[in-house]
Design an enzyme around this catalytic site. Structure first.
Site, PDB file in Angstrom:
ATOM      1  N   SER A  76       0.829  -1.213   0.000  1.00 38.65           N
ATOM      2  CA  SER A  76       0.000   0.000   0.000  1.00 38.65           C
ATOM      3  C   SER A  76       0.852   1.247   0.000  1.00 38.65           C
ATOM      4  O   SER A  76       2.012   1.231   0.396  1.00 38.65           O
ATOM      5  CB  SER A  76      -0.880   0.042   1.254  1.00 38.65           C
ATOM      6  OG  SER A  76      -1.681  -1.097   1.340  1.00 38.65           O
TER       7      SER A  76
HETATM    8  N1  SAH Z   1       0.237  -5.717   4.001  1.00 38.31           N
HETATM    9  C1  SAH Z   1       1.041  -6.008   2.837  1.00 38.31           C
HETATM   10  C2  SAH Z   1       0.395  -5.689   1.527  1.00 38.31           C
HETATM   11  C3  SAH Z   1      -0.751  -6.493   1.272  1.00 38.31           C
HETATM   12  S1  SAH Z   1      -1.228  -6.792  -0.387  1.00 38.31           S
HETATM   13  C4  SAH Z   1       2.382  -5.319   2.882  1.00 38.31           C
HETATM   14  O1  SAH Z   1       2.633  -4.539   3.804  1.00 38.31           O
HETATM   15  O2  SAH Z   1       3.180  -5.592   1.995  1.00 38.31           O
HETATM   16  C5  SAH Z   1      -2.514  -7.903   0.074  1.00 38.31           C
HETATM   17  C6  SAH Z   1      -2.038  -9.260   0.451  1.00 38.31           C
HETATM   18  O3  SAH Z   1      -3.152  -9.988   0.930  1.00 38.31           O
HETATM   19  C7  SAH Z   1      -1.470 -10.032  -0.729  1.00 38.31           C
HETATM   20  O4  SAH Z   1      -0.200 -10.506  -0.407  1.00 38.31           O
HETATM   21  C8  SAH Z   1      -2.471 -11.168  -0.896  1.00 38.31           C
HETATM   22  O5  SAH Z   1      -1.886 -12.366  -1.350  1.00 38.31           O
HETATM   23  C9  SAH Z   1      -3.007 -11.319   0.514  1.00 38.31           C
HETATM   24  N2  SAH Z   1      -4.309 -11.978   0.620  1.00 38.31           N
HETATM   25  C10 SAH Z   1      -5.395 -11.857  -0.192  1.00 38.31           C
HETATM   26  N3  SAH Z   1      -6.392 -12.626   0.242  1.00 38.31           N
HETATM   27  C11 SAH Z   1      -5.953 -13.257   1.373  1.00 38.31           C
HETATM   28  C12 SAH Z   1      -6.545 -14.208   2.260  1.00 38.31           C
HETATM   29  N4  SAH Z   1      -7.783 -14.674   2.112  1.00 38.31           N
HETATM   30  N5  SAH Z   1      -5.786 -14.640   3.300  1.00 38.31           N
HETATM   31  C13 SAH Z   1      -4.510 -14.195   3.486  1.00 38.31           C
HETATM   32  N6  SAH Z   1      -3.906 -13.315   2.653  1.00 38.31           N
HETATM   33  C14 SAH Z   1      -4.618 -12.847   1.611  1.00 38.31           C
END
Ligand code: SAH
Length: 203
Positions: free
Chosen positions: A54
Protein backbone atom coordinates in the site's frame (compact mmCIF):
# COMPACT_ATOMS: atom_id res chain seq x y z
CA UNK A 1 12.89 10.85 1.60
CA UNK A 2 12.26 13.61 4.17
CA UNK A 3 9.51 14.90 1.90
CA UNK A 4 7.49 11.74 2.40
CA UNK A 5 7.29 12.13 6.18
CA UNK A 6 6.50 15.81 5.80
CA UNK A 7 3.77 14.92 3.33
CA UNK A 8 2.23 12.32 5.66
CA UNK A 9 2.11 14.87 8.46
CA UNK A 10 0.67 17.45 6.09
CA UNK A 11 -2.03 14.96 5.05
CA UNK A 12 -3.07 14.55 8.66
CA UNK A 13 -1.08 11.69 10.19
CA UNK A 14 -0.45 12.80 13.77
CA UNK A 15 0.76 9.77 15.68
CA UNK A 16 4.50 10.34 16.07
CA UNK A 17 5.07 6.72 17.12
CA UNK A 18 3.59 5.53 13.83
CA UNK A 19 5.60 8.03 11.81
CA UNK A 20 8.84 7.14 13.64
CA UNK A 21 8.25 3.41 13.09
CA UNK A 22 7.82 4.05 9.37
CA UNK A 23 10.79 6.40 9.15
CA UNK A 24 13.02 3.72 10.64
CA UNK A 25 11.94 1.09 8.16
CA UNK A 26 13.78 0.84 4.80
CA UNK A 27 10.76 0.50 2.46
CA UNK A 28 13.05 -0.20 -0.50
CA UNK A 29 13.79 -3.63 1.02
CA UNK A 30 10.13 -4.60 0.82
CA UNK A 31 9.37 -3.76 -2.82
CA UNK A 32 10.36 -5.44 -6.07
CA UNK A 33 13.51 -4.31 -7.86
CA UNK A 34 11.52 -2.07 -10.17
CA UNK A 35 10.00 -0.11 -7.34
CA UNK A 36 13.16 0.76 -5.43
CA UNK A 37 13.55 4.23 -6.86
CA UNK A 38 10.01 5.07 -5.87
CA UNK A 39 10.21 3.52 -2.41
CA UNK A 40 9.89 6.94 -0.73
CA UNK A 41 7.13 8.24 -2.95
CA UNK A 42 3.61 8.17 -1.55
CA UNK A 43 2.54 5.47 -3.98
CA UNK A 44 1.61 1.77 -3.91
CA UNK A 45 4.27 -0.49 -5.46
CA UNK A 46 4.34 -4.02 -6.89
CA UNK A 47 5.63 -6.84 -4.68
CA UNK A 48 5.16 -9.69 -7.18
CA UNK A 49 2.36 -12.23 -7.80
CA UNK A 50 0.05 -9.39 -8.83
CA UNK A 51 0.07 -7.93 -5.30
CA UNK A 52 1.03 -4.46 -4.09
CA UNK A 53 2.38 -2.81 -0.99
CA UNK A 54 0.00 0.00 0.00
CA UNK A 55 0.99 3.62 -0.33
CA UNK A 56 2.70 4.92 2.83
CA UNK A 57 -0.21 7.22 3.68
CA UNK A 58 -2.59 4.26 3.85
CA UNK A 59 -0.17 2.20 5.97
CA UNK A 60 0.19 5.14 8.36
CA UNK A 61 -3.54 5.86 8.41
CA UNK A 62 -4.56 2.25 9.07
CA UNK A 63 -1.91 1.86 11.78
CA UNK A 64 -3.00 5.10 13.43
CA UNK A 65 -6.66 4.01 13.37
CA UNK A 66 -5.83 0.84 15.27
CA UNK A 67 -4.68 2.93 18.29
CA UNK A 68 -2.13 0.28 19.21
CA UNK A 69 -0.19 0.04 22.45
CA UNK A 70 2.88 -1.96 23.38
CA UNK A 71 0.92 -4.74 25.08
CA UNK A 72 -1.26 -5.45 22.05
CA UNK A 73 -1.48 -8.79 20.25
CA UNK A 74 -2.35 -8.01 16.63
CA UNK A 75 -3.62 -10.15 13.78
CA UNK A 76 -2.85 -9.08 10.23
CA UNK A 77 -4.50 -10.66 7.19
CA UNK A 78 -2.40 -10.26 4.02
CA UNK A 79 1.29 -10.32 4.96
CA UNK A 80 2.41 -9.45 1.41
CA UNK A 81 5.93 -8.06 1.69
CA UNK A 82 5.82 -7.89 5.50
CA UNK A 83 6.07 -4.08 5.51
CA UNK A 84 2.87 -3.46 7.47
CA UNK A 85 3.82 -6.26 9.89
CA UNK A 86 7.19 -4.59 10.51
CA UNK A 87 5.59 -1.20 11.17
CA UNK A 88 3.21 -2.80 13.69
CA UNK A 89 5.88 -4.98 15.29
CA UNK A 90 7.73 -1.86 16.44
CA UNK A 91 4.63 -0.65 18.27
CA UNK A 92 3.02 -3.77 19.76
CA UNK A 93 3.94 -6.90 21.66
CA UNK A 94 3.25 -9.48 18.97
CA UNK A 95 2.05 -9.62 15.38
CA UNK A 96 0.47 -12.73 13.87
CA UNK A 97 0.14 -12.44 10.10
CA UNK A 98 -1.59 -14.73 7.60
CA UNK A 99 -0.73 -14.81 3.87
CA UNK A 100 -2.50 -16.89 1.25
CA UNK A 101 0.30 -16.82 -1.39
CA UNK A 102 2.96 -19.20 -0.15
CA UNK A 103 5.90 -17.58 -1.97
CA UNK A 104 5.07 -14.13 -0.59
CA UNK A 105 4.63 -15.44 2.95
CA UNK A 106 7.91 -17.32 2.88
CA UNK A 107 9.91 -14.43 1.47
CA UNK A 108 8.37 -12.01 3.99
CA UNK A 109 9.42 -14.43 6.74
CA UNK A 110 13.03 -14.42 5.46
CA UNK A 111 13.08 -10.65 5.05
CA UNK A 112 11.78 -10.00 8.56
CA UNK A 113 14.25 -12.48 10.03
CA UNK A 114 17.13 -10.70 8.29
CA UNK A 115 15.87 -7.41 9.72
CA UNK A 116 15.82 -8.97 13.20
CA UNK A 117 12.10 -8.85 13.88
CA UNK A 118 11.40 -11.58 16.37
CA UNK A 119 7.87 -10.66 17.44
CA UNK A 120 6.20 -11.49 14.11
CA UNK A 121 4.82 -14.91 13.22
CA UNK A 122 3.65 -15.68 9.71
CA UNK A 123 1.34 -18.47 8.64
CA UNK A 124 0.45 -19.52 5.10
CA UNK A 125 -3.29 -19.97 4.78
CA UNK A 126 -6.65 -18.41 4.06
CA UNK A 127 -7.01 -15.39 6.33
CA UNK A 128 -10.80 -15.62 6.08
CA UNK A 129 -10.52 -17.98 9.04
CA UNK A 130 -8.15 -15.72 10.99
CA UNK A 131 -5.67 -17.54 13.26
CA UNK A 132 -7.77 -19.13 15.93
CA UNK A 133 -4.91 -20.59 17.96
CA UNK A 134 -3.76 -17.18 19.26
CA UNK A 135 -7.17 -15.47 19.47
CA UNK A 136 -8.63 -13.23 20.76
CA UNK A 137 -6.72 -10.25 19.33
CA UNK A 138 -6.62 -6.69 20.62
CA UNK A 139 -6.45 -5.40 17.06
CA UNK A 140 -7.01 -6.86 13.59
CA UNK A 141 -5.85 -5.33 10.31
CA UNK A 142 -6.88 -6.67 6.91
CA UNK A 143 -4.92 -5.47 3.89
CA UNK A 144 -6.96 -6.97 1.03
CA UNK A 145 -10.51 -5.89 0.13
CA UNK A 146 -13.29 -8.21 1.16
CA UNK A 147 -16.96 -8.00 0.19
CA UNK A 148 -17.94 -8.33 3.82
CA UNK A 149 -16.31 -8.79 7.20
CA UNK A 150 -15.33 -12.44 7.65
CA UNK A 151 -17.30 -13.84 10.58
CA UNK A 152 -14.27 -15.64 12.11
CA UNK A 153 -12.44 -12.30 12.34
CA UNK A 154 -15.33 -10.77 14.26
CA UNK A 155 -15.23 -13.74 16.62
CA UNK A 156 -11.46 -13.47 17.08
CA UNK A 157 -11.56 -9.76 17.96
CA UNK A 158 -11.36 -9.02 21.69
CA UNK A 159 -14.12 -7.10 23.39
CA UNK A 160 -13.14 -3.41 23.12
CA UNK A 161 -10.89 -4.40 20.22
CA UNK A 162 -10.54 -2.55 16.92
CA UNK A 163 -10.33 -3.86 13.37
CA UNK A 164 -9.56 -1.95 10.17
CA UNK A 165 -10.64 -3.60 6.95
CA UNK A 166 -11.26 -2.45 3.37
CA UNK A 167 -14.75 -3.51 2.30
CA UNK A 168 -16.00 -3.57 -1.28
CA UNK A 169 -15.78 -5.21 -4.65
CA UNK A 170 -12.48 -5.80 -6.43
CA UNK A 171 -11.17 -2.93 -8.53
CA UNK A 172 -14.02 -0.61 -7.63
CA UNK A 173 -14.14 1.93 -4.85
CA UNK A 174 -13.96 0.26 -1.51
CA UNK A 175 -14.37 1.72 1.95
CA UNK A 176 -11.88 1.42 4.71
CA UNK A 177 -13.98 0.49 7.72
CA UNK A 178 -13.22 0.77 11.39
CA UNK A 179 -14.94 -2.06 13.23
CA UNK A 180 -15.20 -1.97 17.01
CA UNK A 181 -16.59 -4.49 19.44
CA UNK A 182 -18.18 -3.51 22.71
CA UNK A 183 -20.03 -5.98 24.95
CA UNK A 184 -20.06 -8.32 21.99
CA UNK A 185 -21.79 -5.72 19.82
CA UNK A 186 -20.16 -4.72 16.53
CA UNK A 187 -20.13 -1.15 15.23
CA UNK A 188 -18.60 -0.19 11.92
CA UNK A 189 -17.74 3.21 10.51
CA UNK A 190 -16.53 4.13 7.07
CA UNK A 191 -13.29 6.09 7.21
CA UNK A 192 -11.99 6.56 3.70
CA UNK A 193 -12.50 5.44 0.09
CA UNK A 194 -9.63 3.10 -0.83
CA UNK A 195 -8.48 0.72 -3.54
CA UNK A 196 -7.02 -2.59 -2.37
CA UNK A 197 -6.17 -5.84 -4.13
CA UNK A 198 -8.97 -8.40 -3.74
CA UNK A 199 -9.33 -10.78 -0.81
CA UNK A 200 -8.87 -14.30 -2.11
CA UNK A 201 -10.09 -17.48 -0.53
CA UNK A 202 -13.49 -17.88 1.04
CA UNK A 203 -15.89 -14.93 1.07
N1 SAH B 1 0.24 -5.72 4.00
C1 SAH B 1 1.04 -6.01 2.84
C2 SAH B 1 0.39 -5.69 1.53
C3 SAH B 1 -0.75 -6.49 1.27
S1 SAH B 1 -1.23 -6.79 -0.39
C4 SAH B 1 2.38 -5.32 2.88
O1 SAH B 1 2.63 -4.54 3.80
O2 SAH B 1 3.18 -5.59 2.00
C5 SAH B 1 -2.51 -7.90 0.07
C6 SAH B 1 -2.04 -9.26 0.45
O3 SAH B 1 -3.15 -9.99 0.93
C7 SAH B 1 -1.47 -10.03 -0.73
O4 SAH B 1 -0.20 -10.51 -0.41
C8 SAH B 1 -2.47 -11.17 -0.90
O5 SAH B 1 -1.89 -12.37 -1.35
C9 SAH B 1 -3.01 -11.32 0.51
N2 SAH B 1 -4.31 -11.98 0.62
C10 SAH B 1 -5.40 -11.86 -0.19
N3 SAH B 1 -6.39 -12.63 0.24
C11 SAH B 1 -5.95 -13.26 1.37
C12 SAH B 1 -6.54 -14.21 2.26
N4 SAH B 1 -7.78 -14.67 2.11
N5 SAH B 1 -5.79 -14.64 3.30
C13 SAH B 1 -4.51 -14.19 3.49
N6 SAH B 1 -3.91 -13.31 2.65
C14 SAH B 1 -4.62 -12.85 1.61
Amino acid sequence: MKNLWRQLRFEGIQDEHVLKAMEKLPRELFVGEHGREEAYENTPLPIGYGQTISQPYIVAFMTECLCVDNEDIVLEIGTGSGYQSAVLAQLVKKVYSVEIIKELGLSAKERLKTLDYNNIEIKIGDGYYGWEEHAPYDKIIVTAASEDIPEPLIEQLKDNGRMVIPIGFPYSTQHLMLVTKSNGKITSNSLLPVSFVPFKGKH
